[in-house]
Design an enzyme around this catalytic site. Sequence first.
Site, PDB file in Angstrom:
ATOM      1  N   LEU A  37       0.768  -1.038   0.024  1.00 54.89           N
ATOM      2  CA  LEU A  37      -0.063  -0.005   0.091  1.00 54.89           C
ATOM      3  C   LEU A  37       0.802   1.301   0.147  1.00 54.89           C
ATOM      4  O   LEU A  37       2.099   1.333   0.648  1.00 54.89           O
ATOM      5  CB  LEU A  37      -0.947  -0.072   1.422  1.00 54.89           C
ATOM      6  CG  LEU A  37      -1.728  -1.279   1.376  1.00 54.89           C
ATOM      7  CD1 LEU A  37      -2.823  -1.181   2.705  1.00 54.89           C
ATOM      8  CD2 LEU A  37      -2.792  -1.330   0.207  1.00 54.89           C
ATOM      9  N   HIS A  38       0.296   2.335  -0.698  1.00 49.97           N
ATOM     10  CA  HIS A  38       0.938   3.613  -0.646  1.00 49.97           C
ATOM     11  C   HIS A  38      -0.105   4.711  -0.638  1.00 49.97           C
ATOM     12  O   HIS A  38      -1.315   4.401  -0.300  1.00 49.97           O
ATOM     13  CB  HIS A  38       1.736   3.930  -2.210  1.00 49.97           C
ATOM     14  CG  HIS A  38       0.999   3.507  -3.157  1.00 49.97           C
ATOM     15  ND1 HIS A  38      -0.200   4.240  -3.483  1.00 49.97           N
ATOM     16  CD2 HIS A  38       1.135   2.419  -4.137  1.00 49.97           C
ATOM     17  CE1 HIS A  38      -0.666   3.570  -4.748  1.00 49.97           C
ATOM     18  NE2 HIS A  38       0.262   2.471  -5.086  1.00 49.97           N
ATOM     19  N   HIS A  41      -3.410   4.313  -2.256  1.00 51.43           N
ATOM     20  CA  HIS A  41      -4.533   3.355  -1.676  1.00 51.43           C
ATOM     21  C   HIS A  41      -5.389   3.824  -0.681  1.00 51.43           C
ATOM     22  O   HIS A  41      -6.275   3.637  -0.396  1.00 51.43           O
ATOM     23  CB  HIS A  41      -3.808   1.862  -1.166  1.00 51.43           C
ATOM     24  CG  HIS A  41      -3.245   1.385  -2.287  1.00 51.43           C
ATOM     25  ND1 HIS A  41      -1.949   1.052  -2.375  1.00 51.43           N
ATOM     26  CD2 HIS A  41      -3.763   0.451  -3.394  1.00 51.43           C
ATOM     27  CE1 HIS A  41      -1.412   0.160  -3.423  1.00 51.43           C
ATOM     28  NE2 HIS A  41      -2.692  -0.192  -3.936  1.00 51.43           N
ATOM     29  N   ASP A 161      -6.221   3.689 -12.794  1.00 54.67           N
ATOM     30  CA  ASP A 161      -6.548   2.739 -13.490  1.00 54.67           C
ATOM     31  C   ASP A 161      -8.072   2.867 -14.025  1.00 54.67           C
ATOM     32  O   ASP A 161      -8.997   2.221 -13.890  1.00 54.67           O
ATOM     33  CB  ASP A 161      -6.504   1.234 -12.833  1.00 54.67           C
ATOM     34  CG  ASP A 161      -5.220   1.145 -12.096  1.00 54.67           C
ATOM     35  OD1 ASP A 161      -4.128   0.930 -12.692  1.00 54.67           O
ATOM     36  OD2 ASP A 161      -4.960   1.569 -10.833  1.00 54.67           O
ATOM     37  N   SER A 196       2.458   3.894  -7.562  1.00 53.31           N
ATOM     38  CA  SER A 196       2.223   2.574  -8.068  1.00 53.31           C
ATOM     39  C   SER A 196       3.368   1.635  -7.310  1.00 53.31           C
ATOM     40  O   SER A 196       4.210   1.954  -7.083  1.00 53.31           O
ATOM     41  CB  SER A 196       2.626   2.414  -9.690  1.00 53.31           C
ATOM     42  OG  SER A 196       2.677   1.082  -9.830  1.00 53.31           O
TER      43      SER A 196
END
Length: 293
Positions: A37-38, A41, A161, A196
């Site tokens: 996660l970053h 998210h 996305d 990402s």
Amino acid sequence: MTPSHNIQNLSSLEQLQQYQNQYKDCRIGLVPTMGNLHSGHLSLVETVAAHCDKVMVSIFVNPAQFSPQEDFASYPRTLEKDIALLANTACSAIFIPKNEEIYPSNAALSIYNLQNYPDVEPLSKVLCGVSRPHFFDGVVKVVCRLFELVQPYCACFGEKDYQQLLILQKITAKLFPTIKILSSPTKRNAKKLALSSRNNYFDAEQLEFATQLPNCMKETVQRLVSCQSKEQWQIILKEAKKHLEKYFSIDYFEVRDNDDLQLVESPNAKLNARLFAAVYLQDVRLIDNNPIT
Ligand code: AMP
């Protein structure tokens, strides 16, 4: 942001069911992820939190969306770090299903095959669907299976996305019409590179190279916005691709309609369109998109 110190780790369907029983009067919002996660998210967690009572994040590296040549085995798995990151957010449960729970041998997941939905399937045949023909079928399968198990009130996906978001919006409207699909804008680092999990594959020099993509996309969008003719439109895209080729191998660099993903080849339809790009830096695939505004 509400710090939650009582995050529940749900690592089996039994634990998921207990959680659902415990909060049966609550609206549960779901954020499906593959972990590592970053803050991209985490922004989805915040978006969902504004629409429901409990936020659940799922972490599952979905084999069905990788081809045999892709990076399923080496995809970064950082569960402890992910749990620590979520502890400071509005997340109240982390669902970590096992492969056999998502894909039990007796489950009739073929109802989620995209080919059953001829009005949605064409969206999966362009852009990422050309070089990754397995990808959207895998994404739709896992998300529908998660919806079946979690039965969320809403779920959130990132605009990074965009093609995936669009396909999931359409398929959810058909198969799970009560689930509200939310979206969240793309989170970027200080140099505008979209966050990402695959950025972790880069060293410092490659990360610097990678920023050529958002820079070039931004400049291209600015030029397209003021473009007046079909000829000029083509020249702008050609010049941008020529520049990008110095750094990347290009998969696609195209303007497409926001709703049906049809190619936009002149300024006439540009008000409802975006620039989409996928490039490889060495073997690492980067994707991004920007609205033409
Ligand atoms: P992933 O774990 O890469 O499958 O992504 C899970 C969700 O996070 C998807 O809905 C993605 O679109 C979203 N996401 C990934 N990166 C970003 C980002 N930089 N900004 C916003 N959302 C993102």
